[in-house]
Design a protein around this motif. Structure first.
Motif, short mmCIF file in Angstrom:
data_model
loop_
_atom_site.label_atom_id
_atom_site.label_comp_id
_atom_site.label_asym_id
_atom_site.label_seq_id
_atom_site.Cartn_x
_atom_site.Cartn_y
_atom_site.Cartn_z
N ASP A 57 11.11 -0.01 3.41
CA ASP A 57 9.92 -0.42 2.66
C ASP A 57 9.69 -1.92 2.76
OD1 ASP A 57 9.51 2.19 1.95
OD2 ASP A 57 10.24 1.98 -0.11
N VAL A 58 10.76 -2.70 2.59
CA VAL A 58 10.63 -4.15 2.70
C VAL A 58 10.18 -4.54 4.11
CG1 VAL A 58 11.86 -6.36 2.62
CG2 VAL A 58 12.33 -4.61 0.89
N TYR A 59 10.74 -3.89 5.11
CA TYR A 59 10.44 -4.20 6.52
C TYR A 59 8.95 -4.04 6.79
CZ TYR A 59 10.82 -4.05 11.64
OH TYR A 59 10.68 -4.30 12.98
N TRP A 60 8.37 -2.89 6.47
CA TRP A 60 6.97 -2.64 6.82
C TRP A 60 6.00 -3.29 5.84
CZ3 TRP A 60 6.11 -1.82 11.50
CH2 TRP A 60 6.97 -1.05 12.28
N LEU A 61 6.37 -3.32 4.58
CA LEU A 61 5.47 -3.93 3.60
C LEU A 61 5.34 -5.42 3.85
CD1 LEU A 61 3.75 -3.38 1.14
CD2 LEU A 61 5.76 -3.68 -0.32
N SER A 62 6.43 -6.11 4.15
CA SER A 62 6.36 -7.55 4.41
C SER A 62 5.55 -7.82 5.68
CB SER A 62 7.76 -8.14 4.54
OG SER A 62 8.48 -7.56 5.61
N ARG A 63 5.62 -6.93 6.66
CA ARG A 63 4.89 -7.14 7.92
C ARG A 63 3.38 -6.95 7.75
NH1 ARG A 63 9.81 -7.06 9.28
NH2 ARG A 63 10.56 -7.72 11.34
N VAL A 64 2.97 -5.94 7.01
CA VAL A 64 1.54 -5.76 6.80
C VAL A 64 0.99 -6.88 5.91
CG1 VAL A 64 1.61 -4.23 4.78
CG2 VAL A 64 -0.25 -4.03 6.43
N ILE A 65 1.78 -7.33 4.96
CA ILE A 65 1.36 -8.45 4.11
C ILE A 65 1.17 -9.71 4.96
CG2 ILE A 65 2.17 -10.07 2.33
CD1 ILE A 65 3.46 -7.65 0.93
N TYR A 66 2.13 -10.00 5.81
CA TYR A 66 2.06 -11.20 6.65
C TYR A 66 0.88 -11.12 7.60
CZ TYR A 66 3.53 -14.90 9.85
OH TYR A 66 3.58 -16.05 10.62
N ALA A 67 0.67 -9.95 8.20
CA ALA A 67 -0.44 -9.80 9.14
C ALA A 67 -1.79 -9.94 8.45
CB ALA A 67 -0.35 -8.43 9.82
N GLU A 68 -1.89 -9.49 7.21
CA GLU A 68 -3.17 -9.53 6.49
C GLU A 68 -3.42 -10.86 5.79
OE1 GLU A 68 -5.62 -7.57 6.46
OE2 GLU A 68 -4.91 -5.57 7.06
N ALA A 69 -2.36 -11.51 5.29
CA ALA A 69 -2.57 -12.69 4.44
C ALA A 69 -1.54 -13.79 4.67
CB ALA A 69 -2.57 -12.28 2.98
N GLY A 70 -0.87 -13.79 5.81
CA GLY A 70 0.10 -14.84 6.09
C GLY A 70 -0.52 -16.22 5.99
N ARG A 84 -1.61 2.66 -3.32
CA ARG A 84 -1.90 3.83 -2.48
C ARG A 84 -0.73 4.82 -2.49
NH1 ARG A 84 -5.48 2.56 2.94
NH2 ARG A 84 -7.18 1.44 1.90
N VAL A 85 0.47 4.30 -2.43
CA VAL A 85 1.65 5.17 -2.46
C VAL A 85 1.65 6.01 -3.74
CG1 VAL A 85 4.17 5.22 -2.64
CG2 VAL A 85 3.07 3.69 -0.98
N ALA A 86 1.21 5.40 -4.84
CA ALA A 86 1.20 6.09 -6.14
C ALA A 86 -0.01 7.00 -6.32
CB ALA A 86 1.25 5.06 -7.27
N ASP A 87 -1.01 6.89 -5.45
CA ASP A 87 -2.26 7.64 -5.57
C ASP A 87 -2.17 8.92 -4.75
OD1 ASP A 87 -4.96 8.57 -5.33
OD2 ASP A 87 -5.68 6.55 -5.78
N GLU A 88 -2.52 10.05 -5.37
CA GLU A 88 -2.43 11.34 -4.68
C GLU A 88 -3.37 11.44 -3.48
OE1 GLU A 88 -3.13 14.38 -7.51
OE2 GLU A 88 -1.20 14.10 -8.57
N ALA A 89 -4.37 10.56 -3.43
CA ALA A 89 -5.32 10.60 -2.32
C ALA A 89 -4.75 9.98 -1.04
CB ALA A 89 -6.61 9.88 -2.71
N PHE A 90 -3.58 9.35 -1.14
CA PHE A 90 -2.97 8.67 0.00
C PHE A 90 -1.56 9.22 0.25
CE2 PHE A 90 -6.09 5.77 -1.80
CZ PHE A 90 -6.77 5.33 -0.66
N PRO A 91 -0.96 8.87 1.39
CA PRO A 91 0.42 9.32 1.67
C PRO A 91 1.41 8.80 0.63
CG PRO A 91 -0.65 8.59 3.68
CD PRO A 91 -1.57 8.18 2.55
N ASP A 92 2.63 9.33 0.70
CA ASP A 92 3.62 9.08 -0.35
C ASP A 92 4.61 7.96 -0.07
OD1 ASP A 92 2.52 11.20 -1.77
OD2 ASP A 92 3.86 12.67 -0.84
N THR A 93 4.60 7.38 1.13
CA THR A 93 5.57 6.34 1.45
C THR A 93 4.86 5.11 1.99
OG1 THR A 93 5.93 6.99 3.76
CG2 THR A 93 7.25 8.14 2.07
N VAL A 94 5.56 3.97 1.91
CA VAL A 94 4.99 2.73 2.43
C VAL A 94 4.66 2.87 3.92
CG1 VAL A 94 5.51 0.31 2.97
CG2 VAL A 94 6.10 1.24 0.71
N TYR A 95 5.59 3.40 4.68
CA TYR A 95 5.38 3.55 6.13
C TYR A 95 4.16 4.41 6.42
CZ TYR A 95 6.18 4.76 11.02
OH TYR A 95 6.01 4.94 12.36
#
Length: 306
Positions: free
Chosen positions: A195-208, A225-236
């Motif tokens: 989770d840290v690996y992918w979350l930090s990468r999308v954060i950096y790419a979007e708002a570094g 989104r992870v917590a919302d039933e309309a989206f997938p269940d994991t960060v990845y």
């Protein structure tokens, strides 16, 4: 005759008075109950009661014109909290000492480090987070330097120690119950490396390069989104959902993040929502038809479906 007439008149008067008294009693009682209910409601609006503090208690907030509130450990008064926007702040070293938390503390007034067998902490005045046992904890009003020492919200320290705390609305004090403490679970055990690996990468790419607040808010969108039933269940799965993030499509998500993005990811994983529940974000002149803007950090607008 006069005597009997007078007796009858007095009897009628007494009956009328007795009847009025009986009929008015419920009215008076109802009025008193209504006044009590109003007073209770006003008190509830003025103060939020802090629940049992196993680190998951509701937010401790005090609304009043006073600027300080005393705190007790058991029956012993140990010091005062300073109220900042209704949030009670306390000197970290003094509070932990009062709880009997062992360790070596160094407090320069602008920074704090504490090293103990069960608790390690670092905090910098002005920062929006501090660390405890390798965890990154958000501080809405920032880490404060007051009276020559580092101060943090009581609620944050309760999460770190697992203490039980209550707010006494009548005695106007905060009480920390004596008993066994439960130090915060370590970051190594709490954070998922994936989770840290992918979350930090999308954060950096979007708002570094943007502020920590902006980056943490991007992370909050992913976690919402992870917590919302309309989206997938994991960060990845959220990050790599089809056609959701341009940085995935163009490959920027594979860039190595900096330390700020990693911290932002951990703040988001702690559950702090700096995006006010948003599941989308945008910049510039993008069409927002069908969405409500619920927050803005720098040039990033955070949206929820209308």
């Amino acid at each position: 005759m006069k005597s009997r007439w007078l007796e009858r008149v007095l009897a009628v008067v007494c009956a009328v008075v007795l009847t009025m008294a009986v009929m008015s009693k419920p009215v008076f009682a109802e009025a008193e109950e209504a006044e009590d209910a109003q007073a209770t409601a006003a008190l509830a609006e003025s103060y939020v009661v802090f629940g049992d503090a196993s680190g998951e208690a509701s937010e401790l907030e005090v609304t009043d014109n006073r600027t300080t509130v005393p705190y007790y450990v058991g029956e012993t008064e140990c010091g005062e909290c300073t109220l900042i926007d209704g949030t009670p702040y306390v000197n970290v070293a003094a509070f932990l000492s009062a709880l009997g938390v062992g360790g070596t503390a160094y407090d320069s007034g602008s920074s704090l480090t504490l090293s103990g067998d069960t608790l390690t902490m670092t905090a910098e005045a002005g920062a929006i987070y501090f660390t405890c046992n390798g965890r990154y904890l958000y501080v809405e009003n920032g880490v404060q330097s007051m009276d020559g020492g580092i101060c943090l919200p009581v609620e944050a320290l309760v999460k770190c120690t697992g203490a039980s705390v209550s707010w006494d609305r009548v005695a106007w004090c905060i009480t920390v119950e004596e008993g066994t403490l439960s130090p915060l679970t370590s970051g190594d055990a709490y954070y998922s490396e994936t989770d840290v690996y992918w979350l930090s990468r999308v954060i950096y790419a979007e708002a570094g390069g943007q502020s920590l607040e902006a980056q943490a808010a991007i992370g909050s969108v992913i976690m919402n989104r992870v917590a919302d039933e309309a989206f997938p269940d994991t960060v990845y799965e959220v990050v790599f959902a089809k056609n959701q993030f341009d940085v995935v499509i163009n490959g920027m998500v594979y860039m190595t993040p900096d330390d700020t993005s990693a911290i932002a990811a951990k703040l988001a994983l702690e559950g702090y929502d700096l995006a006010s529940g948003a599941t989308y974000f945008t910049r510039g002149d993008a069409d927002e038809t069908g969405y409500d803007c619920v927050a803005q950090v720098e040039d990033i607008r955070f949206l929820t479906p209308a």
